[in-house]
Design an enzyme around this catalytic site. Structure first.
Site, PDB file in Angstrom:
ATOM      1  NE  ARG A 204       3.779   4.135 -12.361  1.00 41.44           N
ATOM      2  CZ  ARG A 204       2.583   3.911 -11.536  1.00 41.44           C
ATOM      3  NH1 ARG A 204       2.435   2.256 -11.151  1.00 41.44           N
ATOM      4  NH2 ARG A 204       2.152   4.468 -11.392  1.00 41.44           N
ATOM      5  CE  LYS A 228       5.752   6.209  -9.836  1.00 42.39           C
ATOM      6  NZ  LYS A 228       5.638   7.441  -9.690  1.00 42.39           N
ATOM      7  CG  HIS A 304       7.570   5.783 -19.259  1.00 41.37           C
ATOM      8  ND1 HIS A 304       7.015   5.124 -18.154  1.00 41.37           N
ATOM      9  CD2 HIS A 304       6.813   7.103 -19.417  1.00 41.37           C
ATOM     10  CE1 HIS A 304       5.924   6.043 -17.932  1.00 41.37           C
ATOM     11  NE2 HIS A 304       5.829   7.152 -18.110  1.00 41.37           N
ATOM     12  NE  ARG A 307       2.650   4.015 -16.883  1.00 39.41           N
ATOM     13  CZ  ARG A 307       1.851   3.404 -15.628  1.00 39.41           C
ATOM     14  NH1 ARG A 307       1.647   1.944 -15.564  1.00 39.41           N
ATOM     15  NH2 ARG A 307       1.277   4.473 -14.575  1.00 39.41           N
ATOM     16  CG  HIS A 330      -1.630   7.470 -13.521  1.00 39.16           C
ATOM     17  ND1 HIS A 330      -2.379   8.209 -15.428  1.00 39.16           N
ATOM     18  CD2 HIS A 330      -0.560   7.277 -13.793  1.00 39.16           C
ATOM     19  CE1 HIS A 330      -0.921   7.814 -15.749  1.00 39.16           C
ATOM     20  NE2 HIS A 330       0.084   7.413 -15.282  1.00 39.16           N
ATOM     21  CE1 TYR A 339      -1.133   7.728 -21.669  1.00 38.50           C
ATOM     22  CE2 TYR A 339      -2.097   8.382 -20.125  1.00 38.50           C
ATOM     23  CZ  TYR A 339      -0.562   7.935 -20.805  1.00 38.50           C
ATOM     24  OH  TYR A 339       0.186   7.774 -20.436  1.00 38.50           O
TER      25      TYR A 339
END
Length: 364
Positions: A204, A228, A304, A307, A330, A339
């Site tokens: 990220r 995150k 992004h 990514r 994730h 994906y």
């Protein structure tokens, strides 16, 4: 791996909350422990838009900072629907953006009704109009989202073509502009390393910005990042990314006049009266990718989307969603599943096969 942006973001949050009613400032302060400063800053922007709209529409006569709790309690569902229409038709916000802004308002109003209490243990507001407002329905399935993304990422030979363009090809495009030429000569190794690292790891933007030199393990080809939720994780990067990082590090100290105390991996050129070298900001990285993408002929490409490009390539070559989920950081596997739609060519081949069969039938 210290996030040097945090103090600056908190300063900006303080600037915004000073322009908002006292109860918003109180709410934001309560949320600082559990929310990232960037998310809080986005909330503050949302609140400024909302309270300015209240004033413009005549719901309150006075200053923004003085808008009362009573004013909020008197708002009707139709009032809020009018605000959402304002976001959609006047500010041209899409449904996803409107939902995000509505979410920030719902969170504030929930705090005022169900968390905050006066000295006599009464809620700040009794009537919460936001509880009656529904989010926009987003009916796009993963296939639709994937197809929208497909035209905005790199495919096949474009990965290496874009990396080579950043490293060298851009120079040919701007050869008549000495200023741009000099700027590229100064930053070519750094910019190539950034693009190569994202394309070779799927990191990220915030993770790239926060990297220090000692976070990179060239032997294991891994970087240590804070994901995150403040979770530490080691993330693999490609062999090409490792080579580009090494090229950059050989010139980093000399080109950017960096003191030994500055351990930021990616830095900006020395500037200001004190000739200071700083950690490269998220905005700066976004802008440099945008610059190269536009000149490359793919203006929709962003950090992004780089990514996404990595993730699509990984899934196409490895077909391993659990490992890709970990690589991308994730929290939900459903996010990673998109994906499978981007890289799945089986349906297209099946449709093409139907066309071939139809042509053979016609020929017979």
């Amino acid at each position: 791996m210290v996030d040097e942006r945090a103090p600056h973001l908190y300063d900006r949050i303080d600037e915004k909350t000073a322009q908002l009613p006292w109860y918003v400032d109180e709410y934001v302060n309560k949320k600082m422990r559990v929310m990232s400063p960037r998310s809080l800053l986005n909330y503050c922007h949302d609140y400024l838009i909302f309270f300015d709209w209240l004033l413009a529409e005549g719901y309150y006569q006075g200053k923004r900072t003085d808008i009362s709790l009573e004013c909020l309690e008197k708002l009707t569902p139709q009032s809020i629907e009018n605000f959402l229409s304002y976001l959609q038709f006047r500010l041209q916000n899409d449904k996803f953006t409107i939902n995000r802004k509505l979410s920030s308002l719902k969170s504030l109003f929930n705090y005022l009704q169900n968390v905050a209490e006066t000295n006599d243990l009464k809620p700040y507001i009794v009537r919460n109009v936001m509880a009656k407002i529904a989010f926009n329905k987003i009916t796009e399935d993963q296939e639709t989202v994937a197809q929208k993304m497909a035209g905005k990422i790199l495919w096949d030979d474009e990965y290496e073509a874009f990396r080579q363009f950043v490293a060298d090809g851009y120079r040919e495009i701007v050869k008549e502009n000495q200023k741009l030429l000099n700027f590229h000569a100064q930053n070519a190794e750094r910019d190539t390393a950034i693009v190569s690292l994202i394309l070779g790891s799927g990191l990220r933007l915030s993770e790239v910005v926060g990297l220090d030199i000692n976070d990179v393990d060239f032997q294991k080809r891994m970087v240590r990042v804070i994901r995150k939720g403040n979770k530490e994780q080691y993330v693999f990067f490609s062999e090409q990314a490792g080579l580009d990082l090494e090229d950059y590090l050989t010139v980093r100290s000399k080109k950017y006049k960096i003191p030994t105390t500055n351990q930021a991996l990616f830095v900006s050129a020395a500037m200001g009266p004190k000739d200071t070298t700083r950690r490269l900001s998220a905005r700066a990285i976004e802008n440099l990718v945008k610059k190269y993408a536009k000149t490359f002929g793919k203006p929709s490409l962003s950090v992004h989307k780089l990514r996404h490009s990595f993730a699509t390539r990984y899934q196409a070559e490895n077909n391993d969603i659990p490992k890709l989920r970990r690589q991308l950081g994730h929290s939900a596997i459903q996010t990673t599943m998109i994906y499978t739609h981007l890289s799945n060519d089986e349906l297209k081949r099946a449709v093409d096969h139907m066309d071939d069969h139809f042509k053979k039938t016609e020929d017979n």
